[in-house]
Design a protein around this motif. Sequence first.
Motif, short mmCIF file in Angstrom:
data_model
loop_
_atom_site.label_atom_id
_atom_site.label_comp_id
_atom_site.label_asym_id
_atom_site.label_seq_id
_atom_site.Cartn_x
_atom_site.Cartn_y
_atom_site.Cartn_z
N LEU A 387 17.72 -31.26 1.04
CA LEU A 387 17.99 -31.79 2.38
C LEU A 387 19.18 -32.74 2.37
O LEU A 387 20.09 -32.64 3.21
CB LEU A 387 16.76 -32.50 2.93
CG LEU A 387 16.92 -33.13 4.31
CD1 LEU A 387 17.16 -32.05 5.35
CD2 LEU A 387 15.72 -33.96 4.68
N ILE A 388 19.19 -33.68 1.43
CA ILE A 388 20.28 -34.66 1.36
C ILE A 388 21.61 -33.96 1.11
O ILE A 388 22.63 -34.27 1.76
CB ILE A 388 19.99 -35.70 0.27
CG1 ILE A 388 18.79 -36.57 0.67
CG2 ILE A 388 21.21 -36.58 0.04
CD1 ILE A 388 18.33 -37.51 -0.41
N ALA A 389 21.62 -32.99 0.18
CA ALA A 389 22.85 -32.26 -0.10
C ALA A 389 23.33 -31.49 1.13
O ALA A 389 24.53 -31.48 1.45
CB ALA A 389 22.63 -31.31 -1.28
N SER A 390 22.39 -30.88 1.83
CA SER A 390 22.75 -30.11 3.03
C SER A 390 23.29 -31.02 4.12
O SER A 390 24.28 -30.70 4.80
CB SER A 390 21.52 -29.35 3.55
OG SER A 390 21.01 -28.46 2.58
N ILE A 391 22.64 -32.17 4.32
CA ILE A 391 23.07 -33.11 5.36
C ILE A 391 24.46 -33.66 5.04
O ILE A 391 25.33 -33.75 5.93
CB ILE A 391 22.05 -34.26 5.49
CG1 ILE A 391 20.79 -33.75 6.19
CG2 ILE A 391 22.64 -35.43 6.27
CD1 ILE A 391 19.69 -34.77 6.29
N LEU A 392 24.69 -34.03 3.79
CA LEU A 392 26.00 -34.56 3.41
C LEU A 392 27.10 -33.52 3.64
O LEU A 392 28.18 -33.83 4.16
CB LEU A 392 25.99 -35.01 1.95
CG LEU A 392 25.14 -36.25 1.64
CD1 LEU A 392 25.13 -36.52 0.14
CD2 LEU A 392 25.65 -37.47 2.41
N LEU A 393 26.81 -32.27 3.26
CA LEU A 393 27.80 -31.21 3.45
C LEU A 393 28.01 -30.93 4.93
O LEU A 393 29.16 -30.80 5.39
CB LEU A 393 27.33 -29.94 2.73
CG LEU A 393 28.26 -28.72 2.83
CD1 LEU A 393 29.62 -29.05 2.22
CD2 LEU A 393 27.63 -27.51 2.15
N GLY A 394 26.91 -30.84 5.68
CA GLY A 394 27.02 -30.57 7.11
C GLY A 394 27.73 -31.69 7.85
O GLY A 394 28.57 -31.45 8.73
N GLY A 395 27.41 -32.95 7.51
CA GLY A 395 28.07 -34.08 8.14
C GLY A 395 29.54 -34.15 7.81
O GLY A 395 30.38 -34.48 8.66
N TRP A 396 29.89 -33.82 6.56
CA TRP A 396 31.30 -33.83 6.15
C TRP A 396 32.09 -32.74 6.87
O TRP A 396 33.25 -32.95 7.26
CB TRP A 396 31.37 -33.62 4.64
CG TRP A 396 32.79 -33.48 4.13
CD1 TRP A 396 33.73 -34.47 4.02
CD2 TRP A 396 33.40 -32.27 3.67
NE1 TRP A 396 34.90 -33.94 3.51
CE2 TRP A 396 34.74 -32.60 3.29
CE3 TRP A 396 32.96 -30.95 3.54
CZ2 TRP A 396 35.62 -31.65 2.80
CZ3 TRP A 396 33.84 -30.01 3.04
CH2 TRP A 396 35.15 -30.36 2.67
N ALA A 398 31.23 -31.10 9.88
CA ALA A 398 31.23 -31.06 11.35
C ALA A 398 30.53 -32.22 12.02
O ALA A 398 30.18 -32.12 13.20
CB ALA A 398 30.61 -29.74 11.82
N GLY A 399 30.29 -33.31 11.32
CA GLY A 399 29.65 -34.46 11.96
C GLY A 399 28.21 -34.17 12.33
O GLY A 399 27.49 -33.47 11.63
N ALA A 400 27.79 -34.70 13.49
CA ALA A 400 26.39 -34.58 13.92
C ALA A 400 25.94 -33.12 14.08
O ALA A 400 24.84 -32.77 13.63
CB ALA A 400 26.18 -35.35 15.22
N PRO A 401 26.74 -32.22 14.69
CA PRO A 401 26.29 -30.81 14.76
C PRO A 401 26.04 -30.21 13.39
O PRO A 401 25.09 -29.43 13.20
CB PRO A 401 27.46 -30.11 15.49
CG PRO A 401 28.10 -31.19 16.29
CD PRO A 401 27.99 -32.42 15.44
N GLY A 402 26.89 -30.55 12.42
CA GLY A 402 26.69 -30.04 11.07
C GLY A 402 25.42 -30.54 10.44
O GLY A 402 24.73 -29.80 9.71
N VAL A 403 25.05 -31.80 10.73
CA VAL A 403 23.81 -32.36 10.20
C VAL A 403 22.61 -31.63 10.78
O VAL A 403 21.65 -31.31 10.07
CB VAL A 403 23.72 -33.87 10.51
CG1 VAL A 403 22.35 -34.41 10.13
CG2 VAL A 403 24.80 -34.63 9.76
#
Length: 463
Positions: A387-396, A398-403
């Motif tokens: 989860l943490i890896a996915s959130i960091l990648l998604g946030g990096w 596309a920001g909130a939509p990526g998270v």
Amino acid sequence: MKSILSSLPRSPAQVAERVRSLKSSPAVQATFWVILGSGGYQVIRLFGNLILTRLLFPEIFGIMAIVTAVLVGLGQLSDVGLREGVVNSDRINDPQFMRTAWTLQICRTAVIAILAAIIAFPLANFYDEAVLAPVLMVIACGTFITGFKSIAVLAYDKRLDLKAQMLVDLGVQVAGLVVVIVCAWWWKSIWALVVGHVFASVLDVILSYVLFKGHHSKFAWDKKAVKTLTSFGKWILISSTISYITVQGDRLILGSFLTMGELGIYSVAATWAAIVALLSVNFSTRILHPYFKQVIDDTNSDHSKIKRVRNMLNAAYMVVCVVVALIGDKIIQGFYDDRYLDGGWMLQILALGQVGRALTGTLMPFMLACGDSFSQMKFSAVSAVILIASILLGGWMAGAPGVIVALAFASIASHPVMVAYASKHGYHCTIADFSLITFAAIICFVGWWLTDAPILGVLAELI
């Protein structure tokens, strides 16, 4: 095939006898009450959500999302596996054992309240929301009150006697919602939610003594009982602490990406998306854990019954998740005003991700029934890392939509880990589970493409 056909009732008398036997089965009766209770809970919850979004501002739901996430986290940090320990124990008729369990229950909620008071003001400063501190402390007091709930409720759970508990849960929820709506209409303030929570907590404790027998509500400290309860729950404590990141960590993380209003919109979408996951967790806790335990004990680890039950439940969960994922944008458009429209695409992707959580939810009680809480802890740790890896990648990216997209992906990506642990106990479900996940994903993406769903635009920006 012949053996299956020969087992079917052939005459009206045999059919009637089979129906009577099913009605008298504790598992069937418990299933009925869990479905009724969980279904009723979801209906009341969504009904209240629809009313309150018209009485209160989105920012209020954002603040409450933070408060709820914190209290759930503190609850996970103090989770010693009390309920699981009672269900797996054969000492529920021992007053000293049950009194010790009740004492531990109070100690746990006291710890939650104290920790909440300690972190309240630092948390309010971090999110720059002054009202967050007093709200958190008052709601934590309500949580402490629930620690005095009769321990007899857990004994009823072990016996799969869930009628009274389901009725109490629904009654408390309705009464609490009425108080919240009246206060929200009068005050238009977050304190309406706070007062409703504390009122429901007090009512829940009172009804637990009125409607349940065998309270054992006296302080006691039996060292042997403490060891029994905490030794089973030591891995559950670590597992619960880690799994908090995967269940409630999204609110805390998104709070740093979004305004409180935007977080409130996300919370509305997450409420709808979590319908199946909450039903799965409730059913697994109330029914599957004690039922799987009985099956394993009675059949010498024959898993055929467990497979049939899981496959049936998983198919039902998958259907509901797919339907919500396909029409999520229409749900938000139809039930909410324009302030909440962005919740449409959020609901669509979150609902697809719930397929993974639902499948894991029906497999987790099998591990507990095998007495393997250590694997549950390891699964929670791996899930948190994913989860943490996915959130960091998604946030990096596309920001909130990526998270938000990462949250859905992580729920599915972590399921293979639980499947691998279950296989060590002779339960193999790789083909069945991943066939459902693949089927659900194909239907969702084809449906989104045919209807030009808003989630496709978000995903296109991420790619």
